[in-house]
Design an enzyme around this catalytic site. Structure first.
Site, PDB file in Angstrom:
ATOM      1  N   HIS A  46       3.189   8.160 -19.672  1.00 39.53           N
ATOM      2  CA  HIS A  46       3.525   7.098 -18.724  1.00 39.53           C
ATOM      3  C   HIS A  46       2.602   7.249 -17.515  1.00 39.53           C
ATOM      4  O   HIS A  46       2.443   8.354 -16.991  1.00 39.53           O
ATOM      5  CB  HIS A  46       4.994   7.237 -18.306  1.00 39.53           C
ATOM      6  CG  HIS A  46       5.333   6.429 -17.096  1.00 39.53           C
ATOM      7  ND1 HIS A  46       5.014   5.086 -16.993  1.00 39.53           N
ATOM      8  CD2 HIS A  46       5.941   6.772 -15.929  1.00 39.53           C
ATOM      9  CE1 HIS A  46       5.418   4.650 -15.817  1.00 39.53           C
ATOM     10  NE2 HIS A  46       5.976   5.647 -15.154  1.00 39.53           N
ATOM     11  N   ASN A 102       1.185   1.840 -11.675  1.00 37.14           N
ATOM     12  CA  ASN A 102       2.392   2.142 -12.463  1.00 37.14           C
ATOM     13  C   ASN A 102       3.061   0.828 -12.871  1.00 37.14           C
ATOM     14  O   ASN A 102       3.654   0.149 -12.043  1.00 37.14           O
ATOM     15  CB  ASN A 102       3.344   3.002 -11.623  1.00 37.14           C
ATOM     16  CG  ASN A 102       4.588   3.422 -12.395  1.00 37.14           C
ATOM     17  OD1 ASN A 102       4.877   2.884 -13.468  1.00 37.14           O
ATOM     18  ND2 ASN A 102       5.325   4.357 -11.845  1.00 37.14           N
ATOM     19  N   CYS A 131      11.036   3.323 -16.310  1.00 35.66           N
ATOM     20  CA  CYS A 131       9.703   3.749 -16.779  1.00 35.66           C
ATOM     21  C   CYS A 131       9.747   4.413 -18.159  1.00 35.66           C
ATOM     22  O   CYS A 131       8.715   4.516 -18.822  1.00 35.66           O
ATOM     23  CB  CYS A 131       9.059   4.683 -15.762  1.00 35.66           C
ATOM     24  SG  CYS A 131       8.777   3.901 -14.174  1.00 35.66           S
TER      25      CYS A 131
HETATM   26  N1  ACO Z   1      -0.709   5.009   3.052  1.00 34.21           N
HETATM   27  C1  ACO Z   1      -0.861   5.870   4.061  1.00 34.21           C
HETATM   28  N2  ACO Z   1       0.087   6.757   4.419  1.00 34.21           N
HETATM   29  C2  ACO Z   1       1.226   6.743   3.711  1.00 34.21           C
HETATM   30  C3  ACO Z   1       1.451   5.861   2.644  1.00 34.21           C
HETATM   31  C4  ACO Z   1       0.425   4.961   2.324  1.00 34.21           C
HETATM   32  N3  ACO Z   1       0.522   4.082   1.309  1.00 34.21           N
HETATM   33  N4  ACO Z   1       2.674   6.106   2.145  1.00 34.21           N
HETATM   34  C5  ACO Z   1       3.214   7.095   2.855  1.00 34.21           C
HETATM   35  N5  ACO Z   1       2.328   7.490   3.816  1.00 34.21           N
HETATM   36  C6  ACO Z   1       2.493   8.530   4.792  1.00 34.21           C
HETATM   37  C7  ACO Z   1       3.918   8.876   5.082  1.00 34.21           C
HETATM   38  O1  ACO Z   1       4.469   7.972   6.013  1.00 34.21           O
HETATM   39  C8  ACO Z   1       3.806  10.270   5.626  1.00 34.21           C
HETATM   40  O2  ACO Z   1       3.395  10.197   6.966  1.00 34.21           O
HETATM   41  P1  ACO Z   1       3.964  11.240   8.054  1.00 34.21           P
HETATM   42  O3  ACO Z   1       3.496  12.585   7.581  1.00 34.21           O
HETATM   43  O4  ACO Z   1       3.325  10.776   9.305  1.00 34.21           O
HETATM   44  O5  ACO Z   1       5.453  11.083   8.000  1.00 34.21           O
HETATM   45  C9  ACO Z   1       2.625  10.853   4.831  1.00 34.21           C
HETATM   46  O6  ACO Z   1       1.913   9.733   4.288  1.00 34.21           O
HETATM   47  C10 ACO Z   1       3.061  11.757   3.702  1.00 34.21           C
HETATM   48  O7  ACO Z   1       4.093  11.085   2.998  1.00 34.21           O
HETATM   49  P2  ACO Z   1       4.732  11.741   1.766  1.00 34.21           P
HETATM   50  O8  ACO Z   1       5.755  10.821   1.189  1.00 34.21           O
HETATM   51  O9  ACO Z   1       5.123  13.145   2.095  1.00 34.21           O
HETATM   52  O10 ACO Z   1       3.500  11.765   0.782  1.00 34.21           O
HETATM   53  P3  ACO Z   1       3.321  12.569  -0.536  1.00 34.21           P
HETATM   54  O11 ACO Z   1       2.195  13.495  -0.396  1.00 34.21           O
HETATM   55  O12 ACO Z   1       4.602  13.081  -1.102  1.00 34.21           O
HETATM   56  O13 ACO Z   1       2.845  11.391  -1.511  1.00 34.21           O
HETATM   57  C11 ACO Z   1       3.711   9.946  -3.210  1.00 34.21           C
HETATM   58  C12 ACO Z   1       3.695  10.278  -1.748  1.00 34.21           C
HETATM   59  C13 ACO Z   1       2.308   9.534  -3.643  1.00 34.21           C
HETATM   60  C14 ACO Z   1       4.657   8.793  -3.441  1.00 34.21           C
HETATM   61  C15 ACO Z   1       4.140  11.192  -4.004  1.00 34.21           C
HETATM   62  O14 ACO Z   1       5.331  11.718  -3.490  1.00 34.21           O
HETATM   63  C16 ACO Z   1       4.310  10.913  -5.448  1.00 34.21           C
HETATM   64  O15 ACO Z   1       3.358  10.707  -6.158  1.00 34.21           O
HETATM   65  N6  ACO Z   1       5.556  10.902  -5.965  1.00 34.21           N
HETATM   66  C17 ACO Z   1       5.825  10.547  -7.316  1.00 34.21           C
HETATM   67  C18 ACO Z   1       6.352   9.179  -7.267  1.00 34.21           C
HETATM   68  C19 ACO Z   1       6.014   8.330  -8.440  1.00 34.21           C
HETATM   69  O16 ACO Z   1       5.003   8.439  -9.087  1.00 34.21           O
HETATM   70  N7  ACO Z   1       6.913   7.426  -8.713  1.00 34.21           N
HETATM   71  C20 ACO Z   1       6.745   6.479  -9.741  1.00 34.21           C
HETATM   72  C21 ACO Z   1       8.043   6.106 -10.309  1.00 34.21           C
HETATM   73  S1  ACO Z   1       8.716   7.422 -11.247  1.00 34.21           S
HETATM   74  C22 ACO Z   1       7.713   7.616 -12.430  1.00 34.21           C
HETATM   75  O17 ACO Z   1       7.132   6.675 -12.907  1.00 34.21           O
HETATM   76  C23 ACO Z   1       7.488   8.999 -12.989  1.00 34.21           C
END
Ligand code: ACO
Length: 325
Positions: free
Chosen positions: A252, A282, A115
């Protein structure tokens, strides 16, 4: 004093026509529009049709940038493509784009920093132009991330998408050597391989098959805000600037919550943040040039504006850059 600067003279983009909304995804995996929107800000994304390659997207974006810069392909002597989703292992995808554009001089190669790729590629191009060996470059970010996400993993497949953006970078003299100059003014690149297990693809020549993207989402979120925030703070302090001096922040586009948290940390007015994550998701190395071109097209970014860009990607790789449009 008249110094040489690498000036962006035009930008362009290309998005595959196929729009996939959150509701479309909810028919395939166990997710909802509400979950995706509230966690990421993403509403829809573009997905390339089967058979459409990263080089096709990159070529279309490069042609658009050439047209907007009023530069003929025959004038280009350097092509750098940032991508983590090349057509094949070798030759580089930049080589294919070079051939597609009918360019037979100079050189073309890929840069891989996921990225952060566009930031890295722009820095490499700026340095090659500054060294005096090249005059006009196309710097492209192009990705087909739809090919490396696991479409059964709801935690990652909702986040990533396909697209391409490009800029024309020209070596120009006449700069005064101050922050008032047009062109690339500063860049700060970092990487730290201790974090490679937080965001990676579990395939490649050293493994079996292409593999799928794996991510520790919460950890990535925390590192993104703190590492990007530190990089920008350094960029501002190294140049004696504050966030008030920035005209447009083109981050980004990973996640709206990351964008908001970084803008808050550096005390930047939210009206100065260019946001496209809601419609592009993304697109990794393509996201900054896509967002940049969006703000150029609708007239927000104007000649003379001071632009701040930043990224964090797998590795981790990260950094920031200042340039004057
Ligand atoms: N739809 C519904 N539920 C979902 C989904 C989905 N698409 N994905 C995960 N869940 C569920 C999980 O299974 C979990 O369920 P549980 O509590 O029953 O176990 C619950 O949602 C919470 O999951 P978390 O992973 O804790 O969710 P979080 O609040 O951390 O959000 C996310 C996840 C959006 C990926 C967040 O961590 C994030 O934004 N991280 C940054 C990642 C990113 O942007 N990466 C891009 C690449 S790096 C970059 O470009 C900077």
């Amino acid at each position: 004093m008249s110094i040489l600067r690498s000036v962006i003279t035009g930008s362009g983009s290309y998005l595959p026509p196929n729009i996939v909304t959150n509701a479309d995804l909810a028919k395939k995996v166990d997710t909802t529009d509400e979950w995706i929107t509230s966690r990421t800000g993403i509403k829809e994304r573009r997905i390339a049709d089967e058979g459409v390659l990263t080089s096709d997207l990159g070529t279309a974006a490069a042609k658009d940038a050439l047209k907007n810069a009023n530069v003929d392909a025959s004038e280009i002597d350097l092509i750098i493509l940032a991508t983590a989703t090349p057509n094949r292992i070798f030759p580089s995808t930049a080589i294919t784009i070079q051939a597609n554009l009918g360019i037979t001089k100079g050189c073309a190669f890929d840069v891989q920093a996921v990225c952060s790729g566009f930031l890295y590629a722009l820095t490499v191009a700026d340095n090659m132009l500054q060294a005096g060996n090249f005059k006009k470059a196309i710097v492209i970010g192009a990705e087909t991330f739809s090919r490396i996400v696991d479409w059964e993993d709801r935690a990652t497949c909702v986040l990533f998408a396909d697209g391409a953006g490009a800029v024309i970078l020209e070596s120009q003299t006449g700069g005064e050597g101050t922050l008032a100059d047009r062109g690339v003014l500063y860049s700060h690149l970092r990487s730290d391989g201790r974090y490679e297990d937080m965001l990676y693809v579990d395939g490649g020549p050293g493994k079996s098959g292409t593999g799928f993207l794996k991510m520790a989402g919460k950890d990535v979120f925390k590192h993104a805000v703190s590492k990007i925030g530190s990089s920008i703070e350094q960029a501002l302090s190294d140049n004696g600037l504050t966030s008030d001096d920035i005209d447009w922040f083109v981050p980004h586009q990973a996640n709206k919550r990351i964008l908001d948290a970084v803008a808050k940390r550096i005390k930047l007015d939210e009206d100065k943040v260019v946001v496209t994550v809601h419609k592009h998701a993304n697109t990794s190395a393509a996201s900054i040039p896509l967002a940049l071109h969006d703000a150029v097209l609708d007239g927000r970014i104007k000649k003379g504006d001071l632009i701040l860009i930043e990224a964090l990607g797998g590795g981790f790789t990260w950094g920031s850059m200042l340039f004057r449009w």
